[in-house]
Every structure is written in C-alpha cells, then in structure tokens.
Design an enzyme around this catalytic site. Structure first.
Site, short mmCIF file in Angstrom:
data_model
loop_
_atom_site.label_atom_id
_atom_site.label_comp_id
_atom_site.label_asym_id
_atom_site.label_seq_id
_atom_site.Cartn_x
_atom_site.Cartn_y
_atom_site.Cartn_z
N ASP A 37 0.86 -1.18 0.00
CA ASP A 37 0.00 0.00 0.00
C ASP A 37 0.91 1.24 0.00
OD1 ASP A 37 -3.30 0.15 1.00
OD2 ASP A 37 -2.15 2.01 0.79
N ASP A 52 3.78 2.73 -4.27
CA ASP A 52 2.84 3.56 -5.02
C ASP A 52 2.70 2.88 -6.38
OD1 ASP A 52 1.47 5.32 -6.56
OD2 ASP A 52 2.64 7.09 -6.01
N TYR A 141 -15.32 7.33 -11.47
CA TYR A 141 -14.97 6.02 -10.91
C TYR A 141 -15.58 4.90 -11.77
CZ TYR A 141 -15.39 2.13 -7.53
OH TYR A 141 -15.37 0.92 -6.89
N ILE A 171 -19.80 -3.10 -0.11
CA ILE A 171 -19.35 -4.16 0.79
C ILE A 171 -19.49 -3.72 2.25
CG2 ILE A 171 -17.37 -5.57 1.48
CD1 ILE A 171 -16.55 -5.66 -1.42
P1 NAD Z 1 -10.23 1.57 0.04
O1 NAD Z 1 -10.32 2.99 -0.42
O2 NAD Z 1 -10.72 1.23 1.41
O3 NAD Z 1 -8.74 1.05 -0.09
C1 NAD Z 1 -7.94 1.32 -1.21
C2 NAD Z 1 -6.49 1.21 -0.78
O4 NAD Z 1 -5.67 1.49 -1.93
C3 NAD Z 1 -6.11 2.24 0.29
O5 NAD Z 1 -5.48 1.59 1.39
C4 NAD Z 1 -5.13 3.18 -0.42
O6 NAD Z 1 -4.09 3.66 0.42
C5 NAD Z 1 -4.57 2.27 -1.50
N1 NAD Z 1 -4.05 3.02 -2.65
C6 NAD Z 1 -4.60 4.11 -3.26
N2 NAD Z 1 -3.79 4.53 -4.25
C7 NAD Z 1 -2.72 3.69 -4.26
C8 NAD Z 1 -1.53 3.62 -5.04
N3 NAD Z 1 -1.29 4.52 -5.99
N4 NAD Z 1 -0.63 2.63 -4.78
C9 NAD Z 1 -0.86 1.73 -3.79
N5 NAD Z 1 -1.97 1.76 -3.00
C10 NAD Z 1 -2.88 2.74 -3.24
O7 NAD Z 1 -10.99 0.67 -1.06
P2 NAD Z 1 -11.69 -0.74 -0.86
O8 NAD Z 1 -13.08 -0.50 -0.43
O9 NAD Z 1 -10.83 -1.63 -0.08
O10 NAD Z 1 -11.79 -1.22 -2.37
C11 NAD Z 1 -10.80 -2.02 -2.98
C12 NAD Z 1 -11.17 -2.20 -4.44
O11 NAD Z 1 -12.48 -2.77 -4.56
C13 NAD Z 1 -11.21 -0.88 -5.21
O12 NAD Z 1 -10.68 -1.08 -6.50
C14 NAD Z 1 -12.68 -0.58 -5.30
O13 NAD Z 1 -12.97 0.16 -6.45
C15 NAD Z 1 -13.30 -1.95 -5.36
N6 NAD Z 1 -14.68 -1.94 -4.86
C16 NAD Z 1 -14.94 -1.72 -3.54
C17 NAD Z 1 -16.26 -1.71 -3.10
C18 NAD Z 1 -16.60 -1.49 -1.65
O14 NAD Z 1 -17.77 -1.44 -1.29
N7 NAD Z 1 -15.62 -1.37 -0.76
C19 NAD Z 1 -17.31 -1.92 -4.02
C20 NAD Z 1 -17.00 -2.11 -5.36
C21 NAD Z 1 -15.68 -2.15 -5.77
#
Ligand code: NAD
Length: 314
Positions: A37, A52, A141, A171
């Site tokens: 992360d 990153d 998005y 989720i």
């Molecule tokens: P989140 O925002 O809680 O976590 C995303 C993580 O990615 C964060 O810890 C952030 O620090 C990290 N991140 C951001 N930019 C980065 C980079 N450049 N390099 C490395 N790390 C980076 O998101 P989440 O809810 O855990 O979702 C994870 C995936 O699932 C995402 O792609 C999201 O679109 C998808 N998703 C989530 C949901 C939901 O309800 N949570 C629903 C549909 C899809």
C-alpha cells in the site's frame, strides 16, 4: 494445506485489502501473500512492501523480487471521493492498472484479480442489472471501472493473461471502515447503532442499492480465482449480488436487535450517484459458470455485524 503461490495484494490497507490479506494467508500461508500500500499498515506486518502502484518501475521491482504469480489489484479512488477530483481519479485508477497489466505480462504473473463495481452501470440500466447490460456510468470512478474491465478482456484475448473480475456491490464489514464510496452509510450505521448514537443518513430512506457482506465477498473472490480457466466465460466483469436494501430497511433490521435506534435523512451529492445505479443485480451467470451462492441476507448480516461490533466497543 498451503499452496505454492506468491500473491501480491495492492491496496492492502483498505476496507477490502485488510480482510482479504488475512483470508488469503489462511489459504496460501503467511509468506505466500505480500501486502502493499502507499503507507505502512497500522499493525506492522512481516510481508509488506510500501508501494505507489502508479510507479511502474517500483511495481515491477516488487513483482520480480518476490517471484509474484498472482496480483490482486485493489488500489483505486472510490465513487464519492473520485467526484471531488475527476481527472486525478482517472489518472490513478487507470495508470495503476496499466502498470499491473504490463508488470504481469513482462514478468510471468499468471493470474490477476481486478475488482470492478456496480458503478459501471448508469441511468439506462434496468432496475435489475443483467450481466450484459449497456454500460453508461455516471461517475469518473464508474467510467474507470468500465474501461478497466475492457482492458482486462483485451489483455486476456491479446496476451492470454488470466484476468478475473467481479462487479462488487457495496461491501459491508465490521473488520474495516470503507474508503469513500456511496454505500459507506451501510457500515457507519452499525457503528452508530452499537454506540447508542443517532444516525444521519446521506441517502433518502427509500434508496435501494445492491450490497454484500464481506464474508460472502471473500468467498466469491477466492471461488472465482480458484475456478478452472474453462469455467470463466466472462472476461470483463461478473455481476455479483448479495442482497439489496434501502436505508429504511437496514434501520428496521437493526431496530429488531437494538430497539429505539434512530435514523434521520439528509441526502447530499451521493444521492445522485446512488440514483444512477441499479437497485438489484442479476448474478445468474456467475452462479452458472463457477457456482456462486451468497450465504447472508440482511437480518443474518445485521445480527453478526452487531455482535462483532459490540465486542469491539465493549
Ligand atoms: P479503500 O479505499 O478502502 O482502499 C484502497 C487502498 O488502496 C487504500 O489503502 C489506499 O491507500 C490504496 N491506494 C490508493 N492509491 C494507491 C496507489 N497509488 N498505490 C498503492 N496503493 C494505493 O478501497 P476498498 O473499499 O478496499 O476497495 C478495494 C477495491 O475494490 C477498489 O478497486 C474498489 O474500487 C473496489 N470496490 C470496492 C467496493 C466497496 O464497497 N468497498 C465496491 C465495489 C468495488
């Protein structure tokens, strides 16, 4: 028994990543799963790389260093947060994915998991979104997720990269907090209820959205990734459904266990995003192709969320 995979989870500190890493380690062993992360996790982990993912060179370096065989690419800017800076959201969501695709192609990664979203659907979708609906997403998005799905299909057809994808609904988890999506309210509401506080909802009371409990989301993700390649017929993104409910329905479900729980409604800009999404998801293709079945409905999830959060706030 653990399996000899080397898995990289990108975006491991987030709502899904923090649960998924533990879940995968239960299957593939502690050292089989490398978490990564932008920042170090709150609790120090042995198998963690600060990364990153927009830095192609750094990402490829980690893939080579650990002999990575599978990547779960979770890093993204989510729906509500993404609207605050659309061009930057597009840049991060797409560049990180291109870097994953290219690192995988060049360094022999065998499988990729790409999390898509119900945000790929737009206002022309039916109340129930079919698998092969027309996609006209309303948020940057959603546009980035629809594009990512098409790139997944392209890399599969052109380079034979085994990419698998789910269109997650919102989720809901007790283990972790959501990171700026339109369905975040459905996690916050449980925290407020368990703390005995009033909840002010940013959506209208009758706004029905598709959701899924984290435990079902984990099961679906690993079931999809472990299915044999010939079972995977959809190489864009599979529709996935758990349950659908409105803020009023979740509040009613909570009130059965916590009588006196109070909710009020003050819709903001997220109402418009929610209205561009379908209310229900038809996931019959996922059920047929690789045997998907959810285990949780609203009341079963509510009972578990409340009991787990009560332990946390004791
Ligand atoms: P989140 O925002 O809680 O976590 C995303 C993580 O990615 C964060 O810890 C952030 O620090 C990290 N991140 C951001 N930019 C980065 C980079 N450049 N390099 C490395 N790390 C980076 O998101 P989440 O809810 O855990 O979702 C994870 C995936 O699932 C995402 O792609 C999201 O679109 C998808 N998703 C989530 C949901 C939901 O309800 N949570 C629903 C549909 C899809």
């Amino acid at each position: 028994m653990t399996k000899s995979e080397r898995i990289l989870v990108i975006g491991s500190n987030g709502q899904i990543g923090s649960v998924l890493v533990e879940y995968l380690r239960g299957i593939y062993g502690e050292n089989g799963v490398i978490a990564s992360d932008l920042r170090e996790p709150e609790l120090k982990q042995d198998y963690f790389e600060k990364l990153d993912a927009s830095d192609a060179f750094a990402l490829a370096g980690i893939v080579k260093k650990h002999g990575i065989t599978q990547i779960y690419h979770l890093a993204a800017i989510l729906s509500a947060k993404g609207e605050l800076d659309p061009l930057n959201t597009w840049q991060i969501n797409m560049q990180t994915y291109f870097n994953v695709l290219e690192a995988a192609r060049e360094h022999g990664v065998k499988k990729i998991f790409y999390p898509s979203s119900i945000a790929v659907f737009g206002e022309n979708v039916d109340v129930t979104a079919e698998q092969f609906s027309y996609l006209d997403p309303a948020t940057v998005y959603g546009i980035s997720k629809a594009a990512g799905e098409n790139w997944s299909n392209y890399y599969f057809k052109r380079y034979g990269l085994d990419i698998r994808s789910l269109r997650y609904p919102g989720i809901i988890s007790y283990q972790s907090m959501p990171g700026g999506g339109t369905t975040d309210y459905a996690v916050d509401i449980y925290h407020k209820a368990v703390k005995g506080e009033h909840f002010e909802c940013f959506l209208k009371e009758d706004t029905t959205l598709p959701m899924i409990y984290m435990s079902d989301a984990m099961d679906a993700t690993v079931r999809l990734m472990e299915a044999s390649a010939d079972q995977i017929k959809v190489r864009t993104g599979y529709n996935l459904a758990g349950m659908s409910f409105s803020p009023k329905e979740i509040a009613d479900s909570i009130s059965k266990i916590i009588p006196g729980f109070e909710i009020s409604y003050k819709p903001d800009f997220r109402q418009q995003i929610a209205e561009s999404w379908p209310q229900h998801i038809d996931d019959s293709v996922a059920r047929k192709d690789w045997g998907w079945r959810p285990a949780y409905n609203l009341d079963k999830m509510t009972a578990e969320m409340i009991s787990e959060l009560q332990k946390k706030y004791k």
